[in-house]
Design an enzyme around this catalytic site. Structure first.
Site, PDB file in Angstrom:
ATOM      1  N   HIS A 122     -21.594 -76.490  -4.209  1.00  0.00           N
ATOM      2  CA  HIS A 122     -21.451 -74.852  -3.233  1.00  0.00           C
ATOM      3  C   HIS A 122     -22.308 -74.510  -4.072  1.00  0.00           C
ATOM      4  O   HIS A 122     -23.140 -74.659  -5.027  1.00  0.00           O
ATOM      5  CB  HIS A 122     -20.117 -73.678  -4.221  1.00  0.00           C
ATOM      6  CG  HIS A 122     -19.808 -72.858  -5.209  1.00  0.00           C
ATOM      7  ND1 HIS A 122     -20.324 -71.942  -5.388  1.00  0.00           N
ATOM      8  CD2 HIS A 122     -18.594 -72.239  -3.645  1.00  0.00           C
ATOM      9  CE1 HIS A 122     -20.360 -70.446  -4.353  1.00  0.00           C
ATOM     10  NE2 HIS A 122     -19.100 -70.766  -4.328  1.00  0.00           N
ATOM     11  N   ASP A 199     -19.055 -78.442 -12.586  1.00  0.00           N
ATOM     12  CA  ASP A 199     -18.709 -76.902 -12.231  1.00  0.00           C
ATOM     13  C   ASP A 199     -17.055 -77.624 -11.694  1.00  0.00           C
ATOM     14  O   ASP A 199     -16.381 -78.304 -11.010  1.00  0.00           O
ATOM     15  CB  ASP A 199     -18.916 -77.202 -10.920  1.00  0.00           C
ATOM     16  CG  ASP A 199     -18.887 -76.188 -10.565  1.00  0.00           C
ATOM     17  OD1 ASP A 199     -17.965 -75.469 -10.289  1.00  0.00           O
ATOM     18  OD2 ASP A 199     -19.633 -75.760  -8.697  1.00  0.00           O
ATOM     19  N   GLN A 202     -13.368 -75.276  -8.692  1.00  0.00           N
ATOM     20  CA  GLN A 202     -12.014 -75.075  -8.558  1.00  0.00           C
ATOM     21  C   GLN A 202     -11.407 -76.852  -8.815  1.00  0.00           C
ATOM     22  O   GLN A 202      -9.377 -76.513  -8.105  1.00  0.00           O
ATOM     23  CB  GLN A 202     -12.146 -76.170  -6.585  1.00  0.00           C
ATOM     24  CG  GLN A 202     -13.015 -75.354  -5.626  1.00  0.00           C
ATOM     25  CD  GLN A 202     -11.714 -74.603  -5.156  1.00  0.00           C
ATOM     26  OE1 GLN A 202     -10.705 -74.170  -5.030  1.00  0.00           O
ATOM     27  NE2 GLN A 202     -13.016 -73.104  -4.711  1.00  0.00           N
ATOM     28  N   LYS A 225      -9.180 -68.150 -10.014  1.00  0.00           N
ATOM     29  CA  LYS A 225      -9.270 -69.180  -9.198  1.00  0.00           C
ATOM     30  C   LYS A 225      -7.911 -70.006 -10.181  1.00  0.00           C
ATOM     31  O   LYS A 225      -7.212 -70.597  -9.574  1.00  0.00           O
ATOM     32  CB  LYS A 225      -9.753 -69.943  -9.445  1.00  0.00           C
ATOM     33  CG  LYS A 225     -11.131 -69.588  -8.407  1.00  0.00           C
ATOM     34  CD  LYS A 225     -11.783 -70.393  -7.845  1.00  0.00           C
ATOM     35  CE  LYS A 225     -13.399 -69.718  -7.438  1.00  0.00           C
ATOM     36  NZ  LYS A 225     -13.437 -69.899  -5.665  1.00  0.00           N
ATOM     37  N   CYS A 363     -19.929 -71.211   1.157  1.00  0.00           N
ATOM     38  CA  CYS A 363     -20.541 -70.948   0.427  1.00  0.00           C
ATOM     39  C   CYS A 363     -21.340 -72.433   0.189  1.00  0.00           C
ATOM     40  O   CYS A 363     -21.680 -72.866  -1.552  1.00  0.00           O
ATOM     41  CB  CYS A 363     -20.611 -70.968  -1.275  1.00  0.00           C
ATOM     42  SG  CYS A 363     -19.919 -69.151  -1.314  1.00  0.00           S
TER      43      CYS A 363
HETATM   44  N1  PMP Z   1     -18.025 -73.612  -7.801  1.00  0.00           N
HETATM   45  C1  PMP Z   1     -16.879 -74.269  -6.937  1.00  0.00           C
HETATM   46  C2  PMP Z   1     -16.836 -75.306  -6.304  1.00  0.00           C
HETATM   47  C3  PMP Z   1     -16.437 -73.220  -6.402  1.00  0.00           C
HETATM   48  O1  PMP Z   1     -15.236 -72.842  -4.961  1.00  0.00           O
HETATM   49  C4  PMP Z   1     -16.995 -71.614  -6.549  1.00  0.00           C
HETATM   50  C5  PMP Z   1     -16.050 -70.258  -6.080  1.00  0.00           C
HETATM   51  N2  PMP Z   1     -15.733 -70.287  -4.460  1.00  0.00           N
HETATM   52  C6  PMP Z   1     -17.619 -71.342  -6.956  1.00  0.00           C
HETATM   53  C7  PMP Z   1     -18.641 -72.385  -7.695  1.00  0.00           C
HETATM   54  C8  PMP Z   1     -18.440 -70.358  -7.982  1.00  0.00           C
HETATM   55  O2  PMP Z   1     -17.621 -68.842  -8.546  1.00  0.00           O
HETATM   56  P1  PMP Z   1     -16.894 -68.046  -8.480  1.00  0.00           P
HETATM   57  O3  PMP Z   1     -17.440 -66.509  -7.785  1.00  0.00           O
HETATM   58  O4  PMP Z   1     -16.044 -67.198  -9.696  1.00  0.00           O
HETATM   59  O5  PMP Z   1     -18.263 -67.748  -9.465  1.00  0.00           O
END
Ligand code: PMP
Length: 405
Positions: A122, A199, A202, A225, A363
């Site tokens: 991401h 990270d 998920q 999440k 993203c």
């Molecule tokens: N890493 C991953 C794998 C994600 O799916 C996300 C959120 N889509 C993020 C980082 C970033 O999370 P946040 O926008 O809640 O900070």
């Protein structure tokens, strides 16, 4: 304990609504999960009964706010099996947690040092390390994936070496659903003495994360999440590592002594938490964790497996539908492209039927480029989804296919 999905759904007020006269089918859970009544109640109760700033007041409301806020930290610490409450640092979300670590590390990196990430990142876990390397002169290495979205572990291993300072990778890929073997990858990095950040944005939502067992140094996730509010997240770190970590934000709450010329830092967890925190968010996340703990984890996981297996099976029967991310170990994320149908058009037509999915680059632009696509449509499942909803999604998809020709 058994798993009664109808009873679970009743605890999520948002799920019973209609969109344009059609029952809402919410399949955008990898973006954010819905909130059970218990979380909504915890937020309302906080604002109704004890809204005040924490750690400051010599008054009843502040004491009660502080008690609830610090209890939430303990709830989260227990949920992920942190070694102690001091290892739980509140952040605004995964992104901020990764930035806290990367900004700190950047102060210590130098030319010749290496940071390793993967092709499936991401942007939060890619751009942040790009910047850390850019500012410090370190080198960013990208460990490749196979075309099915699985990490190429042999090449990952080969990209590590004595200069590796940090290895950062997702527990679960948001775009592919791939579940990475965190313990195994961590052990490889540790053989070179590198730090490891996972990270967990998920990974956390499926339960059963034991940070100590994983062996990593940092695990970052977002409350939203995990059925909690937005704007609150957690950076878990090993106490010995956090104690010595460069401070990131400076200001109130994180200091020990201050003069006009200089300041010294307080102790964990506050030293990494400057300013007034998201008090209600933390309390809401504590309530989410409490709620999640009432569930039978094995039953939840079995239910989620059923949903993705059914989805994969039904997908195989749709001509022109190509799944993106078919690694053998995968959670409930179904990314796909269709012949002759742009993801945005699919999303629009599904939305007209009350079905919420995500479309776009997830993203993860470099990953999309690596896979030779511009983006995907993505249905992502949570524990409150039903097999009927999976079928409704495929009925909707067939309709979209017909309409888009
Ligand atoms: N890493 C991953 C794998 C994600 O799916 C996300 C959120 N889509 C993020 C980082 C970033 O999370 P946040 O926008 O809640 O900070």
């Amino acid at each position: 304990m058994s798993f009664d999905v109808a009873a679970i759904r009743q605890q999520f007020p948002i799920l019973s609504q209609q969109i344009d006269g059609k029952p809402l089918v919410y399949l955008d859970n990898a973006a954010t999960t819905q909130k059970p009544q218990a979380v909504i109640d915890a937020l309302v109760d906080f604002y109704t009964k004890c809204n005040a700033n924490v750690h400051r007041g010599a008054h009843h409301l502040s004491d009660e706010a502080t008690r609830r806020y610090e209890r939430a930290r303990e709830q989260v610490a227990g949920f992920i099996n942190a070694g102690s409450r001091e290892e739980v640092i509140w952040t605004s979300g995964t992104t901020e947690g990764i930035n806290l670590v990367a900004r700190g590390l950047a102060e210590r990196l130098q030319a010749g040092d290496e940071v390793v990430v993967t092709e499936m990142e991401h942007h939060a876990n890619l751009v942040t390390w790009q910047q850390a390397c850019l500012h410090s002169g370190a080198t960013l290495r990208i460990a490749p994936i196979f075309d099915n979205g699985e990490l190429d572990i042999e090449t990952f291993k080969a990209s590590l070496g004595p200069n590796t300072r940090m290895v950062a990778f997702p527990h679960v890929s948001n775009a592919l659903g791939t579940v990475n073997p965190v313990k195994e990858l961590t052990a490889m990095a540790k053989a070179y003495g590198a730090l490891v950040l996972v990270d967990g944005a998920q990974g956390i939502a499926h339960g059963g994360v034991d940070v100590q067992a994983l062996g990593c140094d940092f695990y970052a996730f977002s409350g939203h999440k995990l059925f909690g509010p937005t704007g609150i997240g957690v950076l878990w770190g090993k106490k010995a590592v956090l104690e010595d970590w460069p401070v990131w934000l400076t200001g109130g709450e994180m200091i020990a002594d201050v003069t006009y010329q200089e300041a010294t830092w307080g102790v964990l967890p506050n030293r990494l938490e400057a300013g007034t925190p998201n008090i209600a968010g933390a309390i809401g996340l504590g309530a989410a964790v409490d709620w999640f703990n009432t569930l039978d984890l094995a039953a939840v996981q079995a239910h989620e497996s059923l949903l993705i297996e059914s989805a994969m099976e039904q997908a195989s029967q749709i001509a022109g539908m190509r799944l993106i991310g078919t690694a053998p170990k995968k959670v409930g994320i179904l990314s796909f492209v269709m012949e002759k149908a742009h993801p945005a058009d699919i999303g629009f037509i599904l939305d007209r039927q009350g079905i919420a999915i995500r479309t776009g680059d997830n993203c993860a632009q470099p990953l999309m480029n690596r896979l030779g696509i511009n983006g995907t449509a993505r249905a992502s499942f949570s524990l409150y989804n039903t097999l009927d909803e999976v079928s409704a999604f495929f009925a909707g998809l067939r309709k979209a296919q017909t309409m888009l020709g």
